[in-house]
Design a protein around this motif. Structure first.
Motif, PDB file in Angstrom:
ATOM      1  N   ILE A 122       0.849  -1.190   0.000  1.00 37.09           N
ATOM      2  CA  ILE A 122       0.000   0.000   0.000  1.00 37.09           C
ATOM      3  C   ILE A 122       0.889   1.245   0.000  1.00 37.09           C
ATOM      4  O   ILE A 122       1.659   1.456   0.937  1.00 37.09           O
ATOM      5  N   PRO A 123       0.823   2.068  -1.031  1.00 42.18           N
ATOM      6  CA  PRO A 123       1.637   3.297  -1.050  1.00 42.18           C
ATOM      7  C   PRO A 123       1.248   4.229   0.092  1.00 42.18           C
ATOM      8  O   PRO A 123       0.074   4.366   0.435  1.00 42.18           O
ATOM      9  N   MET A 127      -2.454   6.785   2.163  1.00 37.43           N
ATOM     10  CA  MET A 127      -2.840   6.897   3.565  1.00 37.43           C
ATOM     11  C   MET A 127      -2.624   8.288   4.150  1.00 37.43           C
ATOM     12  O   MET A 127      -2.863   8.501   5.333  1.00 37.43           O
ATOM     13  N   ILE A 128      -2.161   9.241   3.340  1.00 39.82           N
ATOM     14  CA  ILE A 128      -1.839  10.567   3.857  1.00 39.82           C
ATOM     15  C   ILE A 128      -3.061  11.239   4.482  1.00 39.82           C
ATOM     16  O   ILE A 128      -3.003  11.747   5.615  1.00 39.82           O
ATOM     17  N   ASN A 151       5.547   6.793  11.527  1.00 42.05           N
ATOM     18  CA  ASN A 151       6.653   6.063  10.895  1.00 42.05           C
ATOM     19  C   ASN A 151       6.971   4.760  11.618  1.00 42.05           C
ATOM     20  O   ASN A 151       7.654   3.889  11.061  1.00 42.05           O
ATOM     21  N   VAL A 152       6.503   4.629  12.864  1.00 34.34           N
ATOM     22  CA  VAL A 152       6.805   3.414  13.628  1.00 34.34           C
ATOM     23  C   VAL A 152       5.990   2.233  13.123  1.00 34.34           C
ATOM     24  O   VAL A 152       6.455   1.094  13.131  1.00 34.34           O
ATOM     25  N   ALA A 153       4.772   2.502  12.675  1.00 30.93           N
ATOM     26  CA  ALA A 153       3.880   1.428  12.220  1.00 30.93           C
ATOM     27  C   ALA A 153       4.260   1.012  10.810  1.00 30.93           C
ATOM     28  O   ALA A 153       3.503   1.204   9.847  1.00 30.93           O
ATOM     29  N   ALA A 154       5.455   0.466  10.661  1.00 30.08           N
ATOM     30  CA  ALA A 154       5.963   0.038   9.354  1.00 30.08           C
ATOM     31  C   ALA A 154       6.317  -1.445   9.407  1.00 30.08           C
ATOM     32  O   ALA A 154       6.904  -1.927  10.381  1.00 30.08           O
TER      33      ALA A 154
END
Length: 280
Positions: A122-123, A127-128, A151-154
């Motif tokens: 998913i780009p 989700m922006i 950024n942590v939820a990667a």
């Protein structure tokens, strides 16, 4: 005689290969050279044709202007803080999740892992808007929390470190249990030190990714004091009479921390990307 000829052919091939590699390396380093030398020129000299491959008169006024006229130090601190804290949290969370997926058996582990890794397809641009609405509801706009926690939820860190945990033998866990160690002690004292190359590779990759995350930092850091170097450098370009040397100086300042991080973690990065390439 045939062995001697084959040896000479291999030596000749090695010389040619090394020359080609050096040429390609110099070609890839040229943009950095041009960026740095252009930051030492006047704006008119940057765009002149034919170009000056080395500045005729070196000036540091561009760097002075960046720090005097813009909050460049604050931007630098923001970038280092956001990238560093995000990467550290990603490594901690990713290592624990990867260890669980690799070594601990629980119901639905494979299905959860597949769904989790599917998020890589998913780009982030999609989700922006919902991500911004969520951070807005939590009051994280124009804050470090809004820049760090999304950024942590990667899933990439979990995916990368799971491969390293898969390579570690289960006999080490069994030996730790025999010595009376619990799961947390096995994880922190036995497993994590073994996957240091993977952690080093993840640190560089994630640090650079967060450092260059221009779109999200532009959306969430709307105040000038909350801008990062990437966003702040982009604002240096004026609509009228742009000062290219001024922007080159800002881009050089933005590139230096990434180069330092890569040099510091280069050994771990090299070991990380080559791990598993040689089978025993």
């Amino acid at each position: 005689m045939s062995k001697i000829r084959n040896k000479k052919k291999r030596e000749k091939f090695d010389v040619i290969s090394n020359v080609i590699i050096v040429l390609f390396a110099l070609l890839n380093l040229f943009p950095l050279y041009w960026l740095f030398t252009s930051s030492l020129k006047n704006s008119s000299d940057v765009v002149k044709m034919p170009p000056d491959w080395w500045p005729k008169s070196i000036t540091f006024s561009n760097y002075v202007d960046v720090f005097q006229n813009q909050p460049a130090l604050r931007w630098t601190f923001n970038s280092i803080y956001v990238s560093g804290v995000s990467t550290i949290i990603v490594i901690i969370v990713g290592a624990m999740a990867a260890y669980a997926f690799s070594k601990i058996n629980f119901k639905g582990k494979d299905i959860i892992f597949i769904i989790f890794i599917s998020s890589l397809m998913i780009p982030k641009e999609i989700m922006i808007v919902p991500l911004f609405r969520i951070t807005q509801q939590f009051g994280m706009v124009n804050s470090y929390n809004g820049m760090i926690w999304p950024n942590v939820a990667a899933a990439f860190g979990v995916f990368l470190l799971k491969g390293f945990f898969d390579l570690t033998p289960n006999a080490l866990r069994e030996a730790g249990r025999i010595d009376g160690a619990n799961e947390w002690r096995i994880f922190t004292r036995i497993m994590v030190p073994i996957i240091k190359p993977g952690i080093g590779a993840l640190f560089i990759l994630n640090f650079v990714q967060v450092w260059n995350d221009y779109l999200w930092q532009l959306v969430i850091g709307q105040e000038n004091k909350m801008k990062t170097l990437m966003v702040g450098t982009a604002t240096l370009m004026q609509d009228l009479n742009p000062n290219f040397a001024y922007k080159m100086a800002g881009a050089t300042i933005a590139a230096i921390p990434m180069l330092l991080v890569f040099m510091l973690f280069q050994r771990f990065f090299t070991n990380g990307i080559t791990a598993g390439a040689v089978k025993e």
